[in-house]
Design a protein around this motif. Structure first.
Motif, PDB file in Angstrom:
ATOM      1  N   TYR A   1     -25.768  27.132 -57.428  1.00  7.80           N
ATOM      2  CA  TYR A   1     -24.462  27.780 -57.593  1.00  7.80           C
ATOM      3  C   TYR A   1     -23.368  27.009 -56.856  1.00  7.80           C
ATOM      4  O   TYR A   1     -22.253  26.841 -57.387  1.00  7.80           O
ATOM      5  N   MET A   2     -23.663  26.515 -55.668  1.00  9.15           N
ATOM      6  CA  MET A   2     -22.656  25.765 -54.910  1.00  9.15           C
ATOM      7  C   MET A   2     -22.290  24.458 -55.619  1.00  9.15           C
ATOM      8  O   MET A   2     -21.113  24.071 -55.661  1.00  9.15           O
ATOM      9  N   ILE A   3     -23.295  23.777 -56.183  1.00 12.13           N
ATOM     10  CA  ILE A   3     -23.007  22.552 -56.952  1.00 12.13           C
ATOM     11  C   ILE A   3     -22.131  22.887 -58.151  1.00 12.13           C
ATOM     12  O   ILE A   3     -21.188  22.158 -58.483  1.00 12.13           O
ATOM     13  N   SER A   4     -22.440  24.017 -58.801  1.00 10.71           N
ATOM     14  CA  SER A   4     -21.652  24.466 -59.952  1.00 10.71           C
ATOM     15  C   SER A   4     -20.206  24.749 -59.565  1.00 10.71           C
ATOM     16  O   SER A   4     -19.267  24.310 -60.246  1.00 10.71           O
ATOM     17  N   VAL A   5     -20.005  25.457 -58.454  1.00  8.51           N
ATOM     18  CA  VAL A   5     -18.652  25.790 -57.999  1.00  8.51           C
ATOM     19  C   VAL A   5     -17.881  24.514 -57.641  1.00  8.51           C
ATOM     20  O   VAL A   5     -16.735  24.323 -58.082  1.00  8.51           O
ATOM     21  N   VAL A   6     -18.498  23.655 -56.842  1.00 13.91           N
ATOM     22  CA  VAL A   6     -17.827  22.417 -56.414  1.00 13.91           C
ATOM     23  C   VAL A   6     -17.522  21.529 -57.617  1.00 13.91           C
ATOM     24  O   VAL A   6     -16.420  20.982 -57.750  1.00 13.91           O
ATOM     25  N   GLY A   7     -18.515  21.394 -58.517  1.00 14.59           N
ATOM     26  CA  GLY A   7     -18.341  20.530 -59.685  1.00 14.59           C
ATOM     27  C   GLY A   7     -17.246  21.020 -60.611  1.00 14.59           C
ATOM     28  O   GLY A   7     -16.375  20.240 -61.038  1.00 14.59           O
ATOM     29  N   ASN A   8     -17.264  22.311 -60.938  1.00 14.35           N
ATOM     30  CA  ASN A   8     -16.271  22.848 -61.874  1.00 14.35           C
ATOM     31  C   ASN A   8     -14.878  22.924 -61.248  1.00 14.35           C
ATOM     32  O   ASN A   8     -13.880  22.632 -61.909  1.00 14.35           O
ATOM     33  N   LEU A   9     -14.805  23.303 -59.960  1.00 16.08           N
ATOM     34  CA  LEU A   9     -13.504  23.279 -59.283  1.00 16.08           C
ATOM     35  C   LEU A   9     -12.964  21.851 -59.206  1.00 16.08           C
ATOM     36  O   LEU A   9     -11.760  21.622 -59.348  1.00 16.08           O
ATOM     37  N   GLY A  10     -13.868  20.898 -58.983  1.00 11.43           N
ATOM     38  CA  GLY A  10     -13.457  19.496 -58.939  1.00 11.43           C
ATOM     39  C   GLY A  10     -12.868  19.042 -60.269  1.00 11.43           C
ATOM     40  O   GLY A  10     -11.835  18.361 -60.299  1.00 11.43           O
ATOM     41  N   ILE A  11     -13.523  19.418 -61.375  1.00 13.17           N
ATOM     42  CA  ILE A  11     -13.013  19.074 -62.704  1.00 13.17           C
ATOM     43  C   ILE A  11     -11.648  19.714 -62.936  1.00 13.17           C
ATOM     44  O   ILE A  11     -10.709  19.074 -63.446  1.00 13.17           O
ATOM     45  N   ILE A  12     -11.519  20.995 -62.562  1.00 16.52           N
ATOM     46  CA  ILE A  12     -10.247  21.717 -62.749  1.00 16.52           C
ATOM     47  C   ILE A  12      -9.128  21.033 -61.966  1.00 16.52           C
ATOM     48  O   ILE A  12      -8.026  20.800 -62.488  1.00 16.52           O
ATOM     49  N   ILE A  13      -9.406  20.691 -60.701  1.00 17.68           N
ATOM     50  CA  ILE A  13      -8.377  20.074 -59.845  1.00 17.68           C
ATOM     51  C   ILE A  13      -8.040  18.670 -60.322  1.00 17.68           C
ATOM     52  O   ILE A  13      -6.860  18.300 -60.426  1.00 17.68           O
ATOM     53  N   LEU A  14      -9.062  17.866 -60.642  1.00 14.52           N
ATOM     54  CA  LEU A  14      -8.826  16.484 -61.083  1.00 14.52           C
ATOM     55  C   LEU A  14      -8.006  16.434 -62.361  1.00 14.52           C
ATOM     56  O   LEU A  14      -7.050  15.663 -62.474  1.00 14.52           O
ATOM     57  N   THR A  15      -8.397  17.255 -63.362  1.00 15.16           N
ATOM     58  CA  THR A  15      -7.708  17.213 -64.653  1.00 15.16           C
ATOM     59  C   THR A  15      -6.305  17.807 -64.572  1.00 15.16           C
ATOM     60  O   THR A  15      -5.493  17.588 -65.467  1.00 15.16           O
ATOM     61  N   LYS A  16      -6.036  18.549 -63.509  1.00 13.71           N
ATOM     62  CA  LYS A  16      -4.694  19.110 -63.313  1.00 13.71           C
ATOM     63  C   LYS A  16      -3.798  18.153 -62.536  1.00 13.71           C
ATOM     64  O   LYS A  16      -2.602  18.028 -62.835  1.00 13.71           O
ATOM     65  N   MET A  17      -4.369  17.426 -61.578  1.00 18.27           N
ATOM     66  CA  MET A  17      -3.559  16.620 -60.666  1.00 18.27           C
ATOM     67  C   MET A  17      -3.415  15.164 -61.109  1.00 18.27           C
ATOM     68  O   MET A  17      -2.357  14.571 -60.927  1.00 18.27           O
ATOM     69  N   ASP A  18      -4.467  14.572 -61.669  1.00 19.08           N
ATOM     70  CA  ASP A  18      -4.428  13.147 -61.982  1.00 19.08           C
ATOM     71  C   ASP A  18      -3.624  12.896 -63.262  1.00 19.08           C
ATOM     72  O   ASP A  18      -3.932  13.457 -64.315  1.00 19.08           O
ATOM     73  N   PHE A  19      -2.628  12.047 -63.183  1.00 16.64           N
ATOM     74  CA  PHE A  19      -1.725  11.827 -64.328  1.00 16.64           C
ATOM     75  C   PHE A  19      -2.440  11.170 -65.499  1.00 16.64           C
ATOM     76  O   PHE A  19      -2.035  11.325 -66.664  1.00 16.64           O
ATOM     77  N   ARG A  20      -3.507  10.405 -65.247  1.00 15.84           N
ATOM     78  CA  ARG A  20      -4.225   9.735 -66.329  1.00 15.84           C
ATOM     79  C   ARG A  20      -5.164  10.674 -67.082  1.00 15.84           C
ATOM     80  O   ARG A  20      -5.720  10.294 -68.107  1.00 15.84           O
ATOM     81  N   LEU A  21      -5.347  11.863 -66.570  1.00 12.32           N
ATOM     82  CA  LEU A  21      -6.213  12.844 -67.245  1.00 12.32           C
ATOM     83  C   LEU A  21      -5.392  13.935 -67.937  1.00 12.32           C
ATOM     84  O   LEU A  21      -5.915  14.991 -68.258  1.00 12.32           O
ATOM     85  N   GLN A  22      -4.098  13.673 -68.158  1.00 12.46           N
ATOM     86  CA  GLN A  22      -3.245  14.652 -68.843  1.00 12.46           C
ATOM     87  C   GLN A  22      -3.299  14.426 -70.351  1.00 12.46           C
ATOM     88  O   GLN A  22      -2.304  14.141 -71.008  1.00 12.46           O
ATOM     89  N   THR A  23      -4.481  14.531 -70.908  1.00 11.21           N
ATOM     90  CA  THR A  23      -4.694  14.361 -72.349  1.00 11.21           C
ATOM     91  C   THR A  23      -5.396  15.600 -72.890  1.00 11.21           C
ATOM     92  O   THR A  23      -5.990  16.379 -72.126  1.00 11.21           O
ATOM     93  N   PRO A  24      -5.361  15.824 -74.215  1.00 13.20           N
ATOM     94  CA  PRO A  24      -6.018  17.002 -74.789  1.00 13.20           C
ATOM     95  C   PRO A  24      -7.496  17.125 -74.422  1.00 13.20           C
ATOM     96  O   PRO A  24      -7.977  18.220 -74.146  1.00 13.20           O
ATOM     97  N   MET A  25      -8.218  15.993 -74.414  1.00 17.06           N
ATOM     98  CA  MET A  25      -9.644  16.049 -74.120  1.00 17.06           C
ATOM     99  C   MET A  25      -9.904  16.649 -72.740  1.00 17.06           C
ATOM    100  O   MET A  25     -10.779  17.512 -72.569  1.00 17.06           O
ATOM    101  N   TYR A  26      -9.131  16.248 -71.756  1.00 12.75           N
ATOM    102  CA  TYR A  26      -9.325  16.748 -70.394  1.00 12.75           C
ATOM    103  C   TYR A  26      -8.694  18.127 -70.199  1.00 12.75           C
ATOM    104  O   TYR A  26      -9.106  18.879 -69.308  1.00 12.75           O
ATOM    105  N   PHE A  27      -7.718  18.452 -71.027  1.00 12.14           N
ATOM    106  CA  PHE A  27      -7.183  19.822 -71.040  1.00 12.14           C
ATOM    107  C   PHE A  27      -8.293  20.800 -71.436  1.00 12.14           C
ATOM    108  O   PHE A  27      -8.496  21.837 -70.788  1.00 12.14           O
ATOM    109  N   PHE A  28      -9.025  20.458 -72.506  1.00 17.57           N
ATOM    110  CA  PHE A  28     -10.130  21.317 -72.945  1.00 17.57           C
ATOM    111  C   PHE A  28     -11.274  21.300 -71.930  1.00 17.57           C
ATOM    112  O   PHE A  28     -11.926  22.327 -71.704  1.00 17.57           O
TER     113      PHE A  28
END
Length: 313
Positions: A35-62
Motif C-alpha cells: 500500500y505504501m508503494i502504491s501511495v508513493v508511486g501514484n502520488l509521485g505520478i500525480i505530482i510529476l505530471t502536474k509540475m513538470d512542463f514536459r509532461l503537460q500532454t494529453p497522455m500524461y493528463f490521462f
C-alpha cells in the motif's frame, strides 16, 4: 429498511484475508509495504505530471487521472484492511461499509473508462498524428475524464443505496476484507434477483463497452503500425503503447475473472485472491510500469529530484 435492520445491523464483521493468528503480522507487513508503494508511486505520478512542463500532454493528463483512480479505490480498501490485522474484532460500521462500497465502485468504474480514453489518445497519436493537437485539445481531455467520473457517480451511489435499503439477515459476517457488493448480497434476506440483475447488467455494460473502445483503438493502431515502412517507427509506436496495453490486459483480465464468471463457479476464497490483486497489487504496479518503461517520466523524476536537492542545499 426495517426497524430490526437498524437495531441489529449497526455494524458488520469483516472476516479479512485470513483467520490464522500466525499470519496476521506477516500479512500486515506485506500489505503495508504494497500500500505504501502504491501511495508513493501514484502520488509521485500525480505530482510529476502536474509540475513538470514536459509532461503537460494529453497522455500524461490521462495518466494523472489513472493514478487518482488507483489511489482512490486502493485507499477506500487498504487502510481499513491494515487496521483489521492489528485489532481484536474486525468490525466496520454500517454507514462506513456503505461509504466504502460507494467510493470503491466510483473509482473502479472510472478507471475502466479512463483506460479507454487513454487507448483513444494513443489511437489519435499514432493514426492521426498531424491532427493530434487539434483533436486532443485540453477541452476534449477534460470531457473524456469528466464523463467517467460523472457516470460512475450515477452508478455507484444508486447501487449502494439499493443494496443498503434491502433487508439484511441477523447474520452480519462478511466473508471478505472489505464491503464488496457480491459478498453483501449473500447477507440479504430480501429477494436479491432484481439487484443481482442490475449489477450483472451494469458490470457487463461497463466492461464490454470500455473494452470494446480499447480493442477497436488497438486494432486500428496495429493496422497503422503494420503499414509503416520504417522498423524504427514501428518500434517507437509499439513502445508508446506497451505500458498502457500491459495495464489494460492485467486490469481487465482480473475484473472479467471476478465479475463475469457464472455464479455457480464463484468461490469466495478465489474472489479474495482476485480482489487483493486488483485493489492493492494493480495500483502498486501501474505507476511502476509507467516509471520503469517511460523515459519521459524517468527524466521528469530526475529533474524534480535535482530541483529538490538544489533547494535543500
Amino acid at each position: 429498511m426495517g426497524k430490526h435492520n437498524l437495531t441489529v445491523l449497526n455494524e458488520f464483521i469483516l472476516m479479512g484475508i485470513t483467520d490464522l493468528p500466525e499470519l496476521q503480522a506477516p500479512f500486515f507487513g506485506l500489505f503495508l509495504i504494497i500500500y505504501m508503494i502504491s501511495v508513493v508511486g501514484n502520488l509521485g505520478i500525480i505530482i510529476l505530471t502536474k509540475m513538470d512542463f514536459r509532461l503537460q500532454t494529453p497522455m500524461y493528463f490521462f495518466l494523472r487521472h489513472l493514478a487518482i483512480t488507483d489511489l482512490g479505490y486502493s485507499t477506500a480498501v487498504g487502510p481499513k484492511m491494515l487496521v483489521n490485522f492489528v485489532v481484536g474484532e474486525n468490525t466496520i460500521s454500517y454507514c462506513f461499509c456503505a461509504i466504502q462500497l460507494a467510493f470503491f465502485l466510483l473509482f473502479i468504474i472510472s478507471e475502466l473508462f479512463i483506460l479507454s480514453a487513454m487507448s483513444y489518445d494513443r489511437y489519435v497519436a499514432i493514426c492521426n498524428p498531424l491532427c493530434y493537437t487539434a483533436i486532443m485539445s485540453q477541452r476534449t481531455c477534460w470531457v473524456l475524464v469528466a464523463i467517467p467520473y460523472f457516470y460512475s457517480t450515477l452508478i455507484s451511489v444508486p447501487v449502494t443505496i439499493k443494496i443498503f435499503n434491502l433487508s439484511f439477515c441477523g447474520y452480519k459476517v462478511i466473508s471478505h476484507f472489505y464491503c464488496d457488493n457480491l459478498f453483501l448480497l449473500s447477507l440479504l434476506c430480501s429477494n436479491t434477483h432484481e439487484i443481482e440483475l442490475i449489477i450483472l447488467i451494469l458490470s457487463a455494460f461497463d466492461l464490454v463497452s470500455s473494452l470494446l473502445i480499447v480493442l477497436v483503438s488497438y486494432l486500428l493502431i496495429f493496422i497503422a503500425i503494420l503499414r509503416m515502412n520504417s522498423a524504427v517507427g514501428r518500434h517507437k509506436a509499439f513502445s508508446t503503447c506497451g505500458s498502457h496495453l500491459t495495464m489494460v490486459v492485467v486490469f481487465y483480465g482480473t475484473l472479467i475473472f471476478m465479475y463475469m464468471q457464472p455464479k455457480s463457479s464463484h468461490s469466495f476464497d478465489t474472489d479474495k485472491v482476485a480482489s487483493i490483486f486488483y485493489t492493492l497489487v494493480i495500483p502498486m504496479v501501474n505507476p511502476l510500469i509507467y516509471s520503469l518503461r517511460n523515459k519521459d517520466v524517468k527524466h521528469a523524476l530526475h529533474r524534480t529530484w535535482k530541483k529538490i536537492c538544489n533547494i535543500c542545499s
